[in-house]
Design a protein around this motif. Structure first.
Motif, PDB file in Angstrom:
ATOM      1  N   LEU A 113       0.974  -1.183  -0.325  1.00 27.48           N
ATOM      2  CA  LEU A 113       0.239   0.035  -0.004  1.00 27.48           C
ATOM      3  C   LEU A 113       0.400   1.235   0.079  1.00 27.48           C
ATOM      4  CD1 LEU A 113      -2.848  -1.001   2.119  1.00 27.48           C
ATOM      5  CD2 LEU A 113      -3.083  -0.902  -0.123  1.00 27.48           C
ATOM      6  N   ALA A 114       1.901   1.276   0.658  1.00 29.78           N
ATOM      7  CA  ALA A 114       2.907   2.578   0.755  1.00 29.78           C
ATOM      8  C   ALA A 114       3.928   2.888  -0.364  1.00 29.78           C
ATOM      9  CB  ALA A 114       4.292   2.202   2.327  1.00 29.78           C
ATOM     10  N   PHE A 115       4.013   1.509  -0.821  1.00 25.48           N
ATOM     11  CA  PHE A 115       4.662   1.416  -2.173  1.00 25.48           C
ATOM     12  C   PHE A 115       3.599   1.797  -3.050  1.00 25.48           C
ATOM     13  CE2 PHE A 115       6.095  -0.511  -6.775  1.00 25.48           C
ATOM     14  CZ  PHE A 115       7.121  -0.060  -6.347  1.00 25.48           C
ATOM     15  N   ILE A 116       2.350   1.012  -3.309  1.00 23.45           N
ATOM     16  CA  ILE A 116       1.433   1.929  -4.472  1.00 23.45           C
ATOM     17  C   ILE A 116       1.399   3.761  -4.749  1.00 23.45           C
ATOM     18  CG2 ILE A 116      -1.024   1.698  -5.819  1.00 23.45           C
ATOM     19  CD1 ILE A 116      -0.620  -1.063  -4.667  1.00 23.45           C
ATOM     20  N   GLU A 117       1.307   4.341  -3.112  1.00 23.50           N
ATOM     21  CA  GLU A 117       0.656   5.374  -2.655  1.00 23.50           C
ATOM     22  C   GLU A 117       1.717   6.002  -3.351  1.00 23.50           C
ATOM     23  OE1 GLU A 117      -0.763   8.587   1.002  1.00 23.50           O
ATOM     24  OE2 GLU A 117      -0.293   6.480   0.781  1.00 23.50           O
ATOM     25  N   LYS A 118       3.277   6.074  -2.565  1.00 22.91           N
ATOM     26  CA  LYS A 118       4.333   6.476  -3.025  1.00 22.91           C
ATOM     27  C   LYS A 118       4.203   6.408  -4.560  1.00 22.91           C
ATOM     28  CE  LYS A 118       9.257   6.530  -2.641  1.00 22.91           C
ATOM     29  NZ  LYS A 118      10.165   6.225  -2.051  1.00 22.91           N
ATOM     30  N   SER A 119       4.143   5.321  -5.479  1.00 28.79           N
ATOM     31  CA  SER A 119       4.801   5.404  -7.034  1.00 28.79           C
ATOM     32  C   SER A 119       3.368   5.917  -7.994  1.00 28.79           C
ATOM     33  CB  SER A 119       4.025   3.882  -7.261  1.00 28.79           C
ATOM     34  OG  SER A 119       5.110   2.334  -6.829  1.00 28.79           O
ATOM     35  N   ASP A 120       2.190   6.059  -7.105  1.00 29.00           N
ATOM     36  CA  ASP A 120       1.007   7.024  -8.061  1.00 29.00           C
ATOM     37  C   ASP A 120       1.200   8.936  -7.519  1.00 29.00           C
ATOM     38  OD1 ASP A 120      -0.389   4.323  -8.556  1.00 29.00           O
ATOM     39  OD2 ASP A 120      -1.465   4.625  -6.644  1.00 29.00           O
ATOM     40  N   ASN A 121       1.818   8.770  -6.161  1.00 32.22           N
ATOM     41  CA  ASN A 121       1.879   9.889  -6.354  1.00 32.22           C
ATOM     42  C   ASN A 121       3.197  10.183  -6.702  1.00 32.22           C
ATOM     43  OD1 ASN A 121       0.084  10.559  -3.877  1.00 32.22           O
ATOM     44  ND2 ASN A 121       1.468  10.239  -2.712  1.00 32.22           N
ATOM     45  N   LYS A 122       4.305   9.915  -7.110  1.00 32.79           N
ATOM     46  CA  LYS A 122       5.119   9.794  -8.224  1.00 32.79           C
ATOM     47  C   LYS A 122       4.992  10.163  -9.559  1.00 32.79           C
ATOM     48  CE  LYS A 122      10.131   8.905  -9.047  1.00 32.79           C
ATOM     49  NZ  LYS A 122      11.709   7.571  -8.538  1.00 32.79           N
ATOM     50  N   VAL A 123       4.429   9.057  -9.911  1.00 26.71           N
ATOM     51  CA  VAL A 123       3.561   9.361 -11.562  1.00 26.71           C
ATOM     52  C   VAL A 123       2.867  10.465 -11.374  1.00 26.71           C
ATOM     53  CG1 VAL A 123       1.591   7.742 -12.668  1.00 26.71           C
ATOM     54  CG2 VAL A 123       3.468   6.633 -11.581  1.00 26.71           C
ATOM     55  N   ALA A 124       1.700  11.291 -11.020  1.00 31.84           N
ATOM     56  CA  ALA A 124       0.997  12.463 -10.931  1.00 31.84           C
ATOM     57  C   ALA A 124       2.262  13.301 -11.153  1.00 31.84           C
ATOM     58  CB  ALA A 124       0.039  12.515  -9.512  1.00 31.84           C
ATOM     59  N   GLN A 125       3.343  13.145 -10.222  1.00 28.17           N
ATOM     60  CA  GLN A 125       4.343  13.753 -10.236  1.00 28.17           C
ATOM     61  C   GLN A 125       4.832  14.662 -11.563  1.00 28.17           C
ATOM     62  OE1 GLN A 125       6.439  13.196  -6.803  1.00 28.17           O
ATOM     63  NE2 GLN A 125       4.746  14.408  -5.345  1.00 28.17           N
ATOM     64  N   LEU A 126       5.160  13.610 -12.047  1.00 27.34           N
ATOM     65  CA  LEU A 126       6.455  13.060 -13.162  1.00 27.34           C
ATOM     66  C   LEU A 126       5.425  13.245 -14.428  1.00 27.34           C
ATOM     67  CD1 LEU A 126       8.220   9.903 -13.002  1.00 27.34           C
ATOM     68  CD2 LEU A 126       8.925  11.744 -13.145  1.00 27.34           C
ATOM     69  N   GLY A 127       4.092  13.149 -14.667  1.00 33.48           N
ATOM     70  CA  GLY A 127       3.216  13.997 -15.211  1.00 33.48           C
ATOM     71  C   GLY A 127       2.462  15.271 -14.997  1.00 33.48           C
ATOM     72  N   ASN A 128       3.159  16.007 -13.925  1.00 27.61           N
ATOM     73  CA  ASN A 128       3.272  17.623 -14.031  1.00 27.61           C
ATOM     74  C   ASN A 128       4.450  17.469 -14.840  1.00 27.61           C
ATOM     75  OD1 ASN A 128       0.302  16.980 -12.955  1.00 27.61           O
ATOM     76  ND2 ASN A 128       1.255  17.232 -10.904  1.00 27.61           N
ATOM     77  N   ALA A 129       5.495  17.494 -14.159  1.00 23.20           N
ATOM     78  CA  ALA A 129       7.185  17.904 -15.020  1.00 23.20           C
ATOM     79  C   ALA A 129       6.479  17.994 -16.921  1.00 23.20           C
ATOM     80  CB  ALA A 129       7.764  17.397 -13.613  1.00 23.20           C
ATOM     81  N   ILE A 130       6.189  16.714 -16.836  1.00 19.96           N
ATOM     82  CA  ILE A 130       5.829  15.883 -18.493  1.00 19.96           C
ATOM     83  C   ILE A 130       5.564  17.692 -19.146  1.00 19.96           C
ATOM     84  CG2 ILE A 130       5.436  14.670 -20.180  1.00 19.96           C
ATOM     85  CD1 ILE A 130       6.281  12.862 -17.924  1.00 19.96           C
TER      86      ILE A 130
END
Length: 670
Positions: free
Chosen positions: A98-115
């Motif tokens: 759960l922690a890994f999924i939450e961290k990964s999804d947040n990272k995906v969202a951050q990377l999407g905004n950065a892209i």
């Protein structure tokens, strides 16, 4: 016995214990009714012997039940601990996932905004680059127009000064010359306008002779205009150089920024894809882990509930057995008391001695006949069933008194029934364990095979993608080399063509100027002669101009043809080079995009292999444990020479034979 037991308070008001006591009393009555094989044994003593045997059997049964329960309790405790450990591990894994999924999804969202921000910057910078290029092209076009105008004016002034320096002109003649040159010479229009403007400014000056005007006036005026035009041309060229320099700097900055932003966007896209793939894999693992956790919890609850029920039954059984032993012990204590055993021996046993002696002979005959019938029955069944149990009993019967035979048969019947019940319970336990173990081994074997096949397939895909990537890298390098070589050849060819075109244009311009000068000069001289016919003046080499002009025109044609042909060749070569570079660039981009896509897919496949390998290791570990437990079950549940059904049938027949023998003995002894 019951009255005595109640009198001393040794038997509780318990139906089970009452039934046990009644069984003891009936057994006592049966044994008391049989005549002792030897006159020394009284009925009371036989009762004590029966009670002792019952107590021993009850103690043995109680000890056996304690042993079975201890083994079962140990297994239940081990299994509960194992499941508890698996549950804790599953819960810990779920928290981590759960922690890994939450961290990964947040990272995906951050990377999407950065892209998205990088893509917006790239679009803005590209638009700025396009706008700057359009402005630069417009400025350069204006520069070309202005510089060409100034260059033509400077060239026209230099020729006019050259002509006027060679021949003295007065002011009207100079104006006429400039007007005629303005019609045929590019740039002379600007010169004529500047000249007329300067003339108007100097209208108040005194008139001078033609020679004086030529030497000091008009030539100086034209040279001043020449200096002015050259200065303005230099200013225009300097401004153009500065603007081009600023444009180049801006293009370098914009190109570098776009390249860096594009590279960052591609890296973040790759990282985003990897992170999203890892998150999706973790979500799948989370669902599997939750399912496994629910199964483990359900199994643990089932084991604990079964253990609690069996423990309750065991405790109740132990309590009843303990009470039974206490009752038997108290009964033995009561019967052994002198008030019972001594009084019976003294008052009852002596009175029956005479009767016993009279009936002894007939009773002995009946006992012998019944023993013989029972022995023959047991011998027949022992041979039929190949039963060691019945054979062993026959050996004991031959050596034992008649009174003990019935007890031995009863004991053996009880033991066989107990063994049958224990074996039936053991078989049920074995069937449950073997079934669960088989299901788990089949499930884990299938899972291990599936994961192994998946890893092998992924490794093959990774190998193929690696080979394709190497091929694409080589092809891109070959294209880059070909483009570099083509560019070098094109630059060299272009430089040569531009030099040739420039030389041809310069030669053409020079020839045109020479022709114009000659034609203008000789036409002017002819005009002057017509205006002043009485004046004899030198007219120049009037006979040779046509031959020289004709040669100059041929040379001019050659220069123009050279310029045209070289320009056409240059245009064709430039077009071919542009087409080649466009095709090569497009092909290189396609190969680069394919390489990036393959590398992304290869990274995802390698990540998937690592995760699948973890799953394979975990399932292999569980399969190894299941196989190890199966090996543990084999000796107790599978490695038998006779099936359970055969053993149960044989034991049933043995019990039936013993019951028949007991009935024979019981009837004959009555």
């Amino acid at each position: 016995l019951k009255l005595a037991a109640n009198h001393f308070g040794c038997i509780p008001a318990n139906p089970a214990l009452m039934k046990t006591a009644m069984s003891a009393w009936l057994l006592f009555a049966v044994l008391a009714s049989a005549t002792a094989s030897r006159m020394q044994v009284t009925p009371v003593e036989k009762v004590l012997q029966a009670l002792g045997e019952m107590k021993a059997k009850a103690e043995a049964s109680m000890a056996k039940e304690q042993k079975v329960y201890a083994e079962y309790a140990e297994w239940a405790d081990d299994r509960t601990k194992e499941l508890g450990f698996e549950i804790k591990t599953g819960e810990s894994n779920i928290e981590e996932l759960l922690a890994f999924i939450e961290k990964s999804d947040n990272k995906v969202a951050q990377l999407g905004n950065a892209i998205a921000e990088l893509e917006a910057d790239i679009a803005r910078l590209t638009a700025d680059k396009k706008d700057a290029t359009a402005v630069r092209e417009k400025e350069h076009a204006e520069y070309v127009k202005v510089s060409t105008d100034y260059s033509e004016s400077v060239d026209a002034l230099e020729r006019a000064i050259q002509i006027m320096t060679a021949q003295a002109y007065d002011r009207p003649q100079a104006e006429m010359l400039l007007q005629q040159m303005a019609k045929t010479t590019p740039g002379m229009t600007r010169v004529l306008a500047a000249f007329l403007q300067e003339r108007e400014r100097q209208d108040g000056a005194p008139t001078v002779a033609a020679y004086d005007f030529q030497s000091g006036g008009i030539i100086d005026l034209l040279e001043g205009l020449l200096k002015k035009f050259k200065g303005e041309l230099a200013d225009v060229e300097e401004e153009e150089s500065n603007e081009a320099h600023y444009y180049d700097l801006e293009m370098i900055h914009l190109t570098d920024t776009i390249t860096k932003s594009t590279s960052d966007s591609e890296e973040k896209s790759v990282l985003k894809s990897k992170t999203a793939a890892a998150s999706a894999k973790a979500k799948g693992d989370l669902a599997d882990t939750r399912k496994q956790l629910a199964d483990d919890k359900a199994l643990k609850a089932e084991v604990e509930a079964t253990f609690a029920a069996k423990s309750s039954t065991y405790e109740e059984n132990q309590k009843v057995r303990k009470q039974e032993l206490e009752a038997l012990g108290k009964a033995i204590e009561i019967i052994s008391d002198s008030s019972v055993a001594g009084s019976y021996k003294e008052h009852i046993n002596l009175a029956q001695m005479a009767k016993v002696s009279l009936l002894q002979t007939e009773s002995s005959k009946r006992r012998f006949a019944s023993r013989k019938a029972a022995v023959e029955l047991l011998q027949q069944r022992a041979r039929k069933l190949s039963s060691k149990t019945l054979s062993s009993l026959l050996d004991k019967i031959a050596e034992s008194p008649f009174a003990k035979v019935i007890g031995m048969i009863e004991d053996l019947i009880a033991r066989l029934k107990a063994e049958a019940a224990a074996e039936a319970a053991h078989k049920i336990w074995c069937d449950e364990q073997l079934k669960a173990n088989k299901l788990k081994r089949n499930k884990k074997t299938t899972k291990v095979n599936e994961l192994s096949a998946a890893i092998a397939e992924l490794n093959e895909q990774i190998k193929e993608m690696g080979q394709k990537i190497e091929t694409l890298v080589v092809e891109q390098a070959d294209l880059a080399k070909a483009m570099e070589e083509a560019t070098a050849v094109r630059d060299k060819e272009k430089a040569a063509n531009l030099d040739t075109i420039a030389d041809a244009k310069a030669g053409s311009s020079a020839v045109k100027a020479a022709i114009a000068v000659l034609e203008e000069f000789y036409s002017k001289q002819a005009a002057f002669v017509q205006q002043v016919p009485e004046m004899q003046a030198y007219k120049g080499l009037q006979g040779s101009p046509k031959g020289v002009t004709g040669m100059l025109e041929v040379i001019l044609t050659d220069f123009e043809r050279l310029a045209a042909e070289t320009t056409a060749n240059e245009d064709q070569a430039a077009q071919e080079y542009s087409e080649f570079m466009s095709e090569a660039t497009a092909s290189k981009k396609v190969k680069h995009d394919s390489e990036v896509k393959l590398r992304l897919e290869k990274d995802q496949a390698e990540f998937k292999v690592s995760q699948t390998q973890k799953d394979l290791d975990a399932n292999q570990l569980e399969l190894d444990k299941a196989n190890e437990y199966f090996e543990y079950l084999k000796p107790a549940c599978l490695e038998v020479h006779v099936s359970y059904e055969e053993r149960a049938a044989k034991r049933k027949e043995e019990i039936a034979a013993l019951n028949e023998a007991w009935e024979i003995l019981d009837q004959k002894s009555g």
